[in-house]
Motif scaffolding. Structure first.
Motif, short mmCIF file in Angstrom:
data_model
loop_
_atom_site.label_atom_id
_atom_site.label_comp_id
_atom_site.label_asym_id
_atom_site.label_seq_id
_atom_site.Cartn_x
_atom_site.Cartn_y
_atom_site.Cartn_z
N ILE A 55 37.38 -16.56 -56.57
CA ILE A 55 38.39 -16.76 -55.52
C ILE A 55 38.50 -15.54 -54.62
CG2 ILE A 55 39.71 -18.36 -56.98
CD1 ILE A 55 41.82 -16.04 -57.16
N LEU A 56 38.21 -14.35 -55.16
CA LEU A 56 38.22 -13.13 -54.35
C LEU A 56 37.15 -13.21 -53.26
CD1 LEU A 56 39.21 -10.19 -53.88
CD2 LEU A 56 37.48 -9.46 -55.54
N LEU A 57 35.93 -13.59 -53.64
CA LEU A 57 34.86 -13.72 -52.67
C LEU A 57 35.19 -14.79 -51.63
CD1 LEU A 57 31.60 -13.42 -54.83
CD2 LEU A 57 32.69 -11.68 -53.41
N GLY A 58 35.81 -15.89 -52.12
CA GLY A 58 36.18 -16.97 -51.20
C GLY A 58 37.22 -16.53 -50.19
N GLN A 59 38.25 -15.83 -50.65
CA GLN A 59 39.33 -15.41 -49.74
C GLN A 59 38.91 -14.25 -48.83
OE1 GLN A 59 43.26 -14.92 -51.35
NE2 GLN A 59 43.13 -16.75 -52.63
N LEU A 60 37.97 -13.41 -49.28
CA LEU A 60 37.51 -12.31 -48.45
C LEU A 60 36.62 -12.79 -47.30
CD1 LEU A 60 36.70 -9.43 -50.99
CD2 LEU A 60 38.75 -9.75 -49.58
N GLU A 61 36.14 -14.04 -47.38
CA GLU A 61 35.36 -14.61 -46.28
C GLU A 61 36.24 -15.20 -45.18
OE1 GLU A 61 32.63 -17.45 -47.85
OE2 GLU A 61 31.17 -15.93 -48.48
N GLU A 62 37.55 -15.33 -45.47
CA GLU A 62 38.45 -15.93 -44.48
C GLU A 62 38.79 -14.93 -43.37
OE1 GLU A 62 41.73 -17.29 -46.81
OE2 GLU A 62 40.53 -18.79 -47.90
N LEU A 121 46.43 -3.66 -56.24
CA LEU A 121 46.85 -2.68 -55.25
C LEU A 121 45.72 -2.24 -54.32
CD1 LEU A 121 49.01 -0.42 -57.61
CD2 LEU A 121 49.85 -2.11 -55.96
N ALA A 122 44.52 -2.78 -54.52
CA ALA A 122 43.34 -2.32 -53.79
C ALA A 122 43.44 -2.61 -52.29
CB ALA A 122 42.09 -2.99 -54.36
N THR A 123 42.95 -1.65 -51.50
CA THR A 123 42.92 -1.83 -50.04
C THR A 123 41.49 -1.74 -49.49
OG1 THR A 123 43.31 0.55 -49.76
CG2 THR A 123 45.24 -0.91 -49.71
N GLY A 124 40.52 -1.59 -50.39
CA GLY A 124 39.13 -1.49 -49.98
C GLY A 124 38.19 -1.85 -51.10
N PHE A 125 36.89 -1.76 -50.83
CA PHE A 125 35.87 -2.17 -51.79
C PHE A 125 35.90 -1.32 -53.06
CE2 PHE A 125 31.56 -1.27 -53.40
CZ PHE A 125 31.23 -2.53 -53.90
N TRP A 126 35.95 0.00 -52.93
CA TRP A 126 35.83 0.86 -54.10
C TRP A 126 37.02 0.76 -55.06
CZ3 TRP A 126 31.31 2.20 -55.51
CH2 TRP A 126 30.30 2.39 -54.56
N PRO A 127 38.26 0.69 -54.59
CA PRO A 127 39.36 0.43 -55.55
C PRO A 127 39.19 -0.90 -56.29
CG PRO A 127 40.24 1.26 -53.49
CD PRO A 127 38.80 0.98 -53.24
N LEU A 184 48.02 -18.97 -54.26
CA LEU A 184 48.48 -17.60 -54.03
C LEU A 184 47.40 -16.74 -53.38
CD1 LEU A 184 50.09 -16.95 -57.55
CD2 LEU A 184 51.31 -17.62 -55.46
N HIS A 185 47.82 -15.65 -52.79
CA HIS A 185 46.90 -14.62 -52.31
C HIS A 185 46.27 -13.94 -53.51
CE1 HIS A 185 45.67 -10.74 -50.49
NE2 HIS A 185 45.51 -11.47 -49.39
N TRP A 186 45.02 -13.44 -53.36
CA TRP A 186 44.30 -12.88 -54.49
C TRP A 186 45.02 -11.70 -55.14
CZ3 TRP A 186 42.79 -7.80 -54.09
CH2 TRP A 186 42.61 -7.26 -52.82
N LYS A 187 45.83 -10.96 -54.39
CA LYS A 187 46.57 -9.84 -54.98
C LYS A 187 47.59 -10.33 -56.01
CE LYS A 187 46.18 -6.46 -51.21
NZ LYS A 187 45.83 -5.26 -51.99
N MET A 188 48.26 -11.45 -55.71
CA MET A 188 49.23 -12.01 -56.65
C MET A 188 48.52 -12.62 -57.86
SD MET A 188 52.20 -11.27 -55.80
CE MET A 188 52.94 -12.25 -57.10
N VAL A 189 47.33 -13.18 -57.64
CA VAL A 189 46.54 -13.71 -58.76
C VAL A 189 46.20 -12.58 -59.73
CG1 VAL A 189 44.40 -14.88 -59.41
CG2 VAL A 189 45.59 -15.57 -57.32
N ALA A 190 45.85 -11.41 -59.18
CA ALA A 190 45.53 -10.25 -60.03
C ALA A 190 46.74 -9.84 -60.87
CB ALA A 190 45.06 -9.08 -59.16
N VAL A 191 47.93 -9.93 -60.30
CA VAL A 191 49.16 -9.59 -61.04
C VAL A 191 49.34 -10.54 -62.22
CG1 VAL A 191 51.68 -9.49 -60.91
CG2 VAL A 191 50.29 -8.55 -59.05
N VAL A 192 49.18 -11.83 -61.99
CA VAL A 192 49.35 -12.83 -63.06
C VAL A 192 48.30 -12.62 -64.15
CG1 VAL A 192 49.33 -15.29 -63.62
CG2 VAL A 192 50.38 -14.51 -61.49
N CYS A 193 47.05 -12.41 -63.74
CA CYS A 193 45.97 -12.20 -64.71
C CYS A 193 46.18 -10.93 -65.53
CB CYS A 193 44.62 -12.12 -64.00
SG CYS A 193 44.06 -13.67 -63.28
N GLY A 194 46.82 -9.95 -64.95
CA GLY A 194 47.08 -8.72 -65.67
C GLY A 194 48.26 -8.80 -66.62
N LEU A 195 49.20 -9.70 -66.35
CA LEU A 195 50.41 -9.79 -67.17
C LEU A 195 50.31 -10.81 -68.32
CD1 LEU A 195 53.32 -9.54 -64.56
CD2 LEU A 195 52.72 -7.88 -66.34
#
Length: 489
Positions: A55-62, A121-127, A184-195
């Protein structure tokens, strides 16, 4: 009259004893299921890396993507987690021996949560890469321990079913990610997956005891007996089982180098090679690549259906079939299911390849057949999830001798992680080189090899204890060959 009556009332009848035994057995199986569910949540967390990557790759293409990545960086976002996994598996060979599988799975939740926080919390590729690497590292440390722990705590008659739970939960993790990705946006998905998974694992292992085999290896025999009684009930002959485990460990008490040298003998080499080949087929069958790039694949296929809905359908089908395989695995056996699964996967993948081939020649040739890729993938997933997917992990948990299970298990998981990383990393290049049609035909060829391998090589382990599997299929066979050649093992 009162005395004899009281005596008669105090003595349990045969039916009472049978009822108590049945109740105790049901209670012990319930604990085995509960323990296996907690452990299987580790694989759910691990599979979230694959589903989230899709889903990250999918949303980053938008167009409104908040993070920009290049075409060369995209495969690394998918495969980077499995670089960490390889390193985690290497660490596991030492950590599992020192701390025990239960403690490792308990404490892995901390770095795993940190990794998901970095991604959120990432804002770029390396984080993003750093977060995925840390999550892969944390999960890699304990993924081999999960399957081994379940095989050690489960009774023979339910072991096949319980060893399917990690694969089933892994599929549930994919479905969870695809569903969240739609909403959800991928950032919120990361929060759920982490919790969610980490909280379940943390709370569950507060109650679960350590692996009995590990406890015996540390000469904590009373704790090992208590662990066996926890999972098998108070009527279980725990002391005799502890002595059996101890005898097996004492026979091969040696250093890491000495344990590795055992692979010169077919008794130890054969199960390792069988599992390694099966894991290679598992990854090169293309199923994990299909799930990792599901959103992108369906976007390219132009089925007319929302790509997230298509991915969710695939994950739901896989989950249902994983659940269905629990009723078949101990009825039909491992070999039959693997052979049938490989055959049906071969046909359905070949059909998908034919669709893309016709589309590449002339789009008009597939007019009205836009439903075919999804239908073909559903058939492939059904076949895979009833056989190749779950049974690969079942034989991993069953075939390795207990005396070398920790080290050899970690080596096999390192190999599995490397092949998975390779498939995910080269999949975009493979489709560019062979086209979508050639790629799916390649996957079909691998599944055809599965049929031959299952029929000719994989031993049947249904309803056998772990000790019987090793003695019957490897020790006994080696002795037979030695006697035939007039030599000794």
């Amino acid at each position: 009259m009162d005395g004899p009556q009281k005596k008669l009332m105090a003595e349990p009848t045969a039916s009472d004893t049978s009822s108590d035994t049945l109740g105790s057995e049901r209670h012990s199986i319930y604990k085995q299921i509960l323990g296996s569910v907690v452990v299987a949540t580790v694989t759910l967390s691990y599979s979230c890396l694959l589903g989230f990557g899709s889903i990250l790759l999918g949303q980053l293409e938008e167009d409104d993507a908040t993070v920009v990545v290049s075409d060369r960086q995209r495969p690394w976002l998918m495969g980077g987690a499995y670089v960490g996994s390889v390193l985690g598996c290497i660490l596991a060979t030492f950590l599992a021996k020192t701390f025990g599988p239960s403690r490792i799975m308990f404490w892995h939740t901390l770095p795993n949560a940190i990794g998901w926080a970095l991604q959120a919390l990432a804002t770029g590729f390396w984080p993003l890469m750093a977060g995925r690497f840390v999550c892969g590292l944390a999960c890699g440390v304990c993924v081999s321990s999960a399957q081994i722990y379940i095989s050690e705590i489960s009774s023979p008659r339910v072991r096949g079913v319980l060893l399917i739970l990690p694969e089933t939960f892994a599929t549930a993790g994919l479905l969870m990610c695809y569903t969240l990705g739609l909403l959800l946006h991928w950032k919120m998905v990361a929060v759920v997956c982490g919790l969610v998974p980490n909280l379940v694992i943390f709370a569950g292992f507060l109650r679960l005891p350590e692996s009995p085999t590990w406890l015996v290896s540390k000469h904590r025999l009373s704790a090992a007996a208590e662990s066996l009684l926890f999972f098998h009930g108070r009527r279980y002959a725990a002391d005799s089982q502890v002595q059996l485990i101890l005898a097996g460990l004492e026979q091969t008490k040696m250093s890491v180098c000495e344990t590795l040298r055992l692979m010169r003998h077919s008794v130890y080499l054969q199960p390792v090679l069988i599992i390694a080949v099966q894991m290679t087929i598992l990854n090169f069958s293309g199923i994990n690549a299909m799930f990792g790039y599901a959103v992108v694949i369906f976007r390219l296929a132009r089925t007319g259906i929302n790509e997230y809905h298509c991915a969710m359908v695939l994950a739901a089908v896989r989950l249902l079939c994983n659940i269905g395989s629990t009723t078949l695995i101990d009825r039909l056996g491992r070999r039959v299911l693997l052979s049938l699964s490989g055959a049906f996967c071969t046909v359905s993948l070949a059909v998908i390849g034919a669709y893309f081939y016709l589309r590449e020649q002339d789009v008009q040739q597939v007019h009205g057949l836009h439903w075919l890729p999804l239908a073909g993938m559903i058939c492939t997933i059904c076949s895979y999830s009833l056989g190749i997917g779950p049974i690969s992990w079942v034989i991993f948990g069953e075939m390795l001798p207990s005396s070398v299970r920790e080290l050899y298990g970690s080596i096999i998981i390192i190999f599995w992680s490397l092949t998975l990383f390779t498939v995910l990393q080269v999949f975009p290049e493979l489709t560019a080189l062979l086209g979508n049609s050639g790629t799916f035909w390649l996957f079909a060829g691998v599944c055809a090899v599965q049929v031959l391998f299952a029929f000719c090589v994989v031993p049947e382990t249904r309803l056998r204890t772990l000790e019987d599997i090793h003695q019957e299929h490897f020790v006994g066979k080696s002795k037979g060959e030695a006697e035939t050649e007039g030599g000794e093992i």
